[in-house]
Design a protein around this motif. Structure first.
Motif, PDB file in Angstrom:
ATOM      1  N   GLY A  93       0.913  -1.503  -0.168  1.00 25.96           N
ATOM      2  CA  GLY A  93      -0.326   0.093  -0.324  1.00 25.96           C
ATOM      3  C   GLY A  93       0.559   1.678  -0.004  1.00 25.96           C
ATOM      4  N   ILE A  94       0.010   2.364  -0.302  1.00 27.56           N
ATOM      5  CA  ILE A  94       0.428   3.244  -0.020  1.00 27.56           C
ATOM      6  C   ILE A  94      -0.066   4.148   1.190  1.00 27.56           C
ATOM      7  N   ASN A  95       0.560   5.265   1.935  1.00 24.62           N
ATOM      8  CA  ASN A  95      -0.346   5.873   2.927  1.00 24.62           C
ATOM      9  C   ASN A  95       0.634   7.538   3.013  1.00 24.62           C
ATOM     10  N   TYR A  96      -0.306   8.411   3.869  1.00 25.79           N
ATOM     11  CA  TYR A  96       0.470   9.858   4.483  1.00 25.79           C
ATOM     12  C   TYR A  96       1.803   9.832   4.277  1.00 25.79           C
ATOM     13  N   ALA A 136      -6.254  -1.286  12.559  1.00 26.64           N
ATOM     14  CA  ALA A 136      -7.301  -1.557  13.156  1.00 26.64           C
ATOM     15  C   ALA A 136      -7.590  -0.567  14.083  1.00 26.64           C
ATOM     16  N   ALA A 137      -5.965  -0.261  14.772  1.00 21.02           N
ATOM     17  CA  ALA A 137      -6.308   0.087  15.774  1.00 21.02           C
ATOM     18  C   ALA A 137      -6.394   1.748  16.213  1.00 21.02           C
ATOM     19  N   GLY A 138      -5.845   2.306  14.735  1.00 16.66           N
ATOM     20  CA  GLY A 138      -5.292   3.536  15.202  1.00 16.66           C
ATOM     21  C   GLY A 138      -4.588   4.308  15.455  1.00 16.66           C
ATOM     22  N   LEU A 139      -3.156   3.123  15.414  1.00 16.39           N
ATOM     23  CA  LEU A 139      -2.428   3.537  15.594  1.00 16.39           C
ATOM     24  C   LEU A 139      -1.395   3.961  14.045  1.00 16.39           C
ATOM     25  N   ASP A 140      -1.738   3.560  13.036  1.00 14.41           N
ATOM     26  CA  ASP A 140      -1.418   3.768  11.414  1.00 14.41           C
ATOM     27  C   ASP A 140      -1.793   5.557  11.541  1.00 14.41           C
ATOM     28  N   SER A 141      -3.077   5.164  11.628  1.00 11.19           N
ATOM     29  CA  SER A 141      -3.912   6.356  11.073  1.00 11.19           C
ATOM     30  C   SER A 141      -3.023   8.223  11.357  1.00 11.19           C
ATOM     31  N   GLN A 142      -3.469   9.154  10.294  1.00 11.76           N
ATOM     32  CA  GLN A 142      -2.201  10.263   9.911  1.00 11.76           C
ATOM     33  C   GLN A 142      -3.365  11.042  11.020  1.00 11.76           C
ATOM     34  N   ILE A 143      -4.354  10.126  11.568  1.00  8.05           N
ATOM     35  CA  ILE A 143      -4.163  11.257  13.242  1.00  8.05           C
ATOM     36  C   ILE A 143      -4.656  10.484  14.495  1.00  8.05           C
TER      37      ILE A 143
END
Length: 427
Positions: free
Chosen positions: A31-34, A123-130
């Motif tokens: 994948g790609i992300n922010y 899924a935990a939000g650890l890799d989210s931009q916020i």
């Protein structure tokens, strides 16, 4: 002859067990992300509903049996069991506006346990931009449900995803990782509040009333204490429903340009593949604050160069820092402990599953020995072996399972099981 028939098929079963054991090694995410790409690049690889359906329908042509795609404003990722990551990236890029060469130059690829840990982190939000953004869970559920409807979710992926959801729920409820009020929708409110610096009476236009648009509207009402908000959505019924709930106004999509000119603040949360507000519409307009919550960009990025226009996209909003975010960072170690526990639980399930074909075969072959003339004639003198006790068979199978799991003993499990079974029968 009976023993030979009992051992027949061992090779096929060993292949089945080997295939089960290889599932982890052949589980990939690409994948790609922010972290390495801006909103414009991510927009080239955003996957809409029609593209996703096409990907799932073509998956078997690429030799894939289990696959799903997660496409959000922060990332586009493809997960699956595959001979190599190339099978996944080739499939994904067959439906994207961006080229495979661009994707390959910017993407990350994880495999095996690293890929499994990654899906837990996402899924935990650890890799989210916020950090701690919990909206990702709903997006992941939708992605997996869509793949399952197309028969592209097998036992491995389904068990993995269910375990991931359990871990995510525990992290949400038992840590402060998602505590406080901060998300992309809320960051938009913070940005607007900062730019307005206490000014009131501003006309606000919200374009798009999907999940992010709805959350943003509620935040506008709750935190800016205003109802000078007009909603526009291509499906007018959705805008009307939300407007009635919050006491706001609506306008038909045909009046979009007029509403753009009249608004002081414009928030766009649509899923169009191209901009719906163009730079040309803003050339002679009054000063405005624009917020683009869409991927790909649904407000022409060139508008940011206009001196009377202030424009922010999801990347700009993610940079907003506050006490809530600092508090969430302190909760990361607790979340990692939860992930480690549930990841271990999944690996334990998989370890037992890879032995299931052998254990099933051992049990069946021992049952088959009841009707074997050679076996019965040899042991019929024993009163205890006139009929075979099912409990004795299960005891032998349990013993084989224990050795396979805890002692990791090599050798022929069939021969060992038969020896154990005969010993129980004689004694």
């Amino acid at each position: 002859m009976c023993l030979r028939r009992g051992l027949k098929g061992t090779f096929a079963l060993s292949l089945e067990a080997k295939e089960n054991s290889m599932e982890i090694d052949q589980f990939f995410v690409a994948g790609i992300n922010y972290k390495k790409t801006d909103a414009a690049v991510r927009g080239q690889f955003a996957i809409g509903p029609e593209q996703y359906l096409s990907i799932l329908q073509k998956a078997r042509q690429y030799g894939l049996q289990e696959v799903f795609v997660l496409s959000t404003c922060n990332r586009t990722e493809i997960y699956g069991i595959a001979p190599s990551a190339d099978h996944l990236t080739n499939l994904l890029c067959s439906e994207t506006a961006g080229s495979q060469a661009t994707f390959n130059s910017l993407c990350y690829i994880k495999e095996g346990r690293n890929a499994i840990h990654h899906i837990f982190s996402v899924a935990a939000g650890l890799d989210s931009q916020i950090l701690g953004d919990y909206e990702i869970v709903g997006q992941m559920k939708l992605a997996v449900r869509t793949a399952k409807e197309q028969d592209m979710i097998g036992a491995f992926t389904e068990r993995l995803f269910n375990t991931v959801l359990q871990a995510s729920k525990v992290i949400k409820n038992e840590t402060g990782l998602s505590g406080g009020t901060i998300s992309v929708a809320f960051a938009a409110i913070q940005f607007i509040r900062e730019k307005l610096a206490g000014q009131t009476g501003k006309n606000i236009l919200v374009l798009g009333t999907g999940k992010i648009g709805r959350n943003t509207c509620r935040n506008l009402v709750d935190y800016l204490h205003t109802k000078q908000i007009t909603l526009i959505n291509r499906t007018e019924e959705k805008a009307t429903e939300l407007a009635e709930e919050l006491g706001l106004q609506t306008a038909p999509y045909s009046q979009l340009n007029d509403q753009v000119q009249a608004a002081d603040i414009i928030i766009v949360a649509t899923n169009a593949s191209t901009p719906v507000i163009m730079c040309e519409q803003l050339l002679l307009s009054s000063p405005k604050v624009l917020v683009d919550l869409s991927i790909p960009n649904n407000i022409d990025p060139a508008a940011a160069a206009l001196p009377h226009i202030t424009l922010a996209n999801v990347d700009d909003l993610s940079r907003i820092n506050d006490d809530t975010l600092n508090m969430r960072k302190a909760e990361v170690p607790k979340a990692l402990v939860v992930i480690a526990a549930y990841l271990g639980e999944f690996l334990e399930w998989h370890s037992l599953r890879k032995h299931a074909p052998v254990l099933k075969a051992v049990k069946q072959k021992l049952h088959d020995m009841q009707s074997c003339g050679l076996y019965l004639s040899s042991y019929q003198s024993s009163n205890t072996m006139d009929t075979v006790d099912k409990a004795a068979i299960q005891k032998v199978v349990n013993n084989v399972a224990l050795k396979m799991r805890d002692r990791n003993q090599p050798g022929c499990h069939y021969i060992e099981a038969i020896n154990d079974f005969m010993t129980i029968g004689i004694n």
